[in-house]
Design a protein around this motif. Sequence first.
Motif, PDB file in Angstrom:
ATOM      1  N   UNK A  38       0.819  -1.207   0.000  1.00 39.72           N
ATOM      2  CA  UNK A  38       0.000   0.000   0.000  1.00 39.72           C
ATOM      3  C   UNK A  38       0.854   1.258   0.000  1.00 39.72           C
ATOM      4  N   UNK A  39       0.312   2.306  -0.605  1.00 46.11           N
ATOM      5  CA  UNK A  39       0.884   3.637  -0.488  1.00 46.11           C
ATOM      6  C   UNK A  39       0.216   4.334   0.686  1.00 46.11           C
ATOM      7  N   UNK A  40       0.991   5.070   1.467  1.00 45.97           N
ATOM      8  CA  UNK A  40       0.447   5.782   2.630  1.00 45.97           C
ATOM      9  C   UNK A  40      -0.036   7.170   2.205  1.00 45.97           C
ATOM     10  N   UNK A  41      -1.226   7.522   2.653  1.00 42.92           N
ATOM     11  CA  UNK A  41      -1.847   8.799   2.286  1.00 42.92           C
ATOM     12  C   UNK A  41      -2.157   9.568   3.565  1.00 42.92           C
ATOM     13  N   UNK A  42      -1.682  10.820   3.636  1.00 39.91           N
ATOM     14  CA  UNK A  42      -1.880  11.628   4.829  1.00 39.91           C
ATOM     15  C   UNK A  42      -2.232  13.063   4.470  1.00 39.91           C
ATOM     16  N   UNK A  43      -2.889  13.737   5.405  1.00 42.13           N
ATOM     17  CA  UNK A  43      -3.125  15.164   5.261  1.00 42.13           C
ATOM     18  C   UNK A  43      -1.802  15.909   5.340  1.00 42.13           C
ATOM     19  N   UNK A  44      -1.620  16.905   4.489  1.00 41.05           N
ATOM     20  CA  UNK A  44      -0.374  17.662   4.500  1.00 41.05           C
ATOM     21  C   UNK A  44      -0.179  18.415   5.815  1.00 41.05           C
ATOM     22  N   UNK A  45      -1.281  18.816   6.454  1.00 42.16           N
ATOM     23  CA  UNK A  45      -1.158  19.562   7.701  1.00 42.16           C
ATOM     24  C   UNK A  45      -1.019  18.650   8.920  1.00 42.16           C
ATOM     25  N   UNK A  46      -0.971  17.326   8.675  1.00 43.86           N
ATOM     26  CA  UNK A  46      -0.785  16.380   9.771  1.00 43.86           C
ATOM     27  C   UNK A  46      -2.040  16.071  10.566  1.00 43.86           C
ATOM     28  N   UNK A  47      -3.180  16.638  10.185  1.00 40.83           N
ATOM     29  CA  UNK A  47      -4.430  16.389  10.917  1.00 40.83           C
ATOM     30  C   UNK A  47      -5.019  15.027  10.532  1.00 40.83           C
ATOM     31  N   UNK A  48      -6.065  14.640  11.271  1.00 40.71           N
ATOM     32  CA  UNK A  48      -6.743  13.362  10.987  1.00 40.71           C
ATOM     33  C   UNK A  48      -8.067  13.589  10.272  1.00 40.71           C
ATOM     34  N   UNK A  49      -8.168  14.714   9.563  1.00 36.28           N
ATOM     35  CA  UNK A  49      -9.431  15.096   8.944  1.00 36.28           C
ATOM     36  C   UNK A  49      -9.929  14.057   7.941  1.00 36.28           C
ATOM     37  N   UNK A  50      -9.023  13.495   7.141  1.00 39.88           N
ATOM     38  CA  UNK A  50      -9.417  12.479   6.162  1.00 39.88           C
ATOM     39  C   UNK A  50      -9.954  11.235   6.862  1.00 39.88           C
ATOM     40  N   UNK A  51      -9.297  10.837   7.946  1.00 41.12           N
ATOM     41  CA  UNK A  51      -9.741   9.680   8.715  1.00 41.12           C
ATOM     42  C   UNK A  51     -11.118   9.919   9.315  1.00 41.12           C
ATOM     43  N   UNK A  52     -11.342  11.109   9.852  1.00 44.55           N
ATOM     44  CA  UNK A  52     -12.631  11.434  10.459  1.00 44.55           C
ATOM     45  C   UNK A  52     -13.746  11.381   9.419  1.00 44.55           C
ATOM     46  N   UNK A  53     -13.486  11.909   8.223  1.00 54.45           N
ATOM     47  CA  UNK A  53     -14.494  11.881   7.152  1.00 54.45           C
ATOM     48  C   UNK A  53     -14.830  10.444   6.780  1.00 54.45           C
ATOM     49  N   UNK A  54     -13.803   9.602   6.619  1.00 53.99           N
ATOM     50  CA  UNK A  54     -14.030   8.200   6.264  1.00 53.99           C
ATOM     51  C   UNK A  54     -14.846   7.493   7.338  1.00 53.99           C
ATOM     52  N   UNK A  55     -14.500   7.715   8.599  1.00 49.96           N
ATOM     53  CA  UNK A  55     -15.225   7.062   9.696  1.00 49.96           C
ATOM     54  C   UNK A  55     -16.673   7.543   9.780  1.00 49.96           C
TER      55      UNK A  55
END
Length: 355
Positions: free
Chosen positions: A240-257
């Motif tokens: 897998x390729x790792x995908x993260x927010x550039x600002x280091x937040x967990x915003x993408x994870x929160x949206x997915x959840x």
Amino acid sequence: MEVLRPALININGRIYRRNVIKEENYEEEEDYSYMGPPEGEDLADEDETCDTNFIEQTDKGYRCAIDVPSVLYKYIIGKKGETRRRLEFDTKTNISIPKPGVEGQIVITGSHKAAVSSAVTRVEVLVESFRKKQPFTHFLSFPLSDPKIQEGFQRFKDEVLEQCSQDRGVDESIFQNPAKLHLTIGTLALLNEIEVRKACEHLQECQNVIRDLTEGKPLPLEVKGIEYMNDDPAMVDVLYAKVNMKDGSDKLQVIADRLVEHFVSAGLMVREWDRVKLHGTVMNTLFRKDSTVEDTGGQGRQTMSEREAFDARNILQIFRAHRFGEFELNSVLLSQRYSSDCTGYYSSAGSINFS
């Protein structure tokens, strides 16, 4: 199955015990015994068990119509009609089912309301049980098919094949199609157009919540680094390729959840993990035999013994910090399995934008 601790199934807030019965109808046909209402529910309302379906009184008794996808009719009919006859005999009702392939409603009629309610519940239990065995047809996805990410992926592929092609199991066939790079949020089995429309409506219901989280802006993401999920880097099936927010937040994870939580509560998705495991597949041994297979984090139809794992030790050492690129994510898509649009990405049945 543990005899003293049988599997339970929840139908409209009521708990049923699942008993496996060997029959000719299917490899395994499942029977269910009602376990009673949840704690605190009034037992006096037992004859009102058809909570989500309206039982109407007619001049001949009572009637209830249930929406059931046509692909599930066969599980209610059974081999040579045995399952339907047993249901009708046990509940003293008549069960009318549309012709195979014709979308419509299953109509249950009987002289007593309690009998119709009982038949409705048993049909719903069968439908719920066999629905879970249907292959998924759609999935919620974050597309990673931005040109910059595709270029970074192609560079990764070329360099891996140049430097690691001598490693066991590493060849061109196991790489992802760059046009289909994505993050899977969750999978859905949508068995007719009615259910597809329902899923699209629920996705639209998430629009305001998602925009509140994104503040009405696209999400700046960085795709950098690779990882694997099993214990042995010499025997890897998926990279897998790792995908993260550039600002280091967990915003993408929160949206997915939040999306999974909404679709699970709507009965359109089954929760597999406490939190969504966000990952972008770049190599998968399932592609070795079928380049069109969809990756959603599962094993697919092949068993682990049928898959030819690859040795990822050198790849992990050389490319552990590989930078695929940066881009702005602006949408969630309801993607259709085994499909392609004009860009090469999966055809979309619905979408919402962040901005």
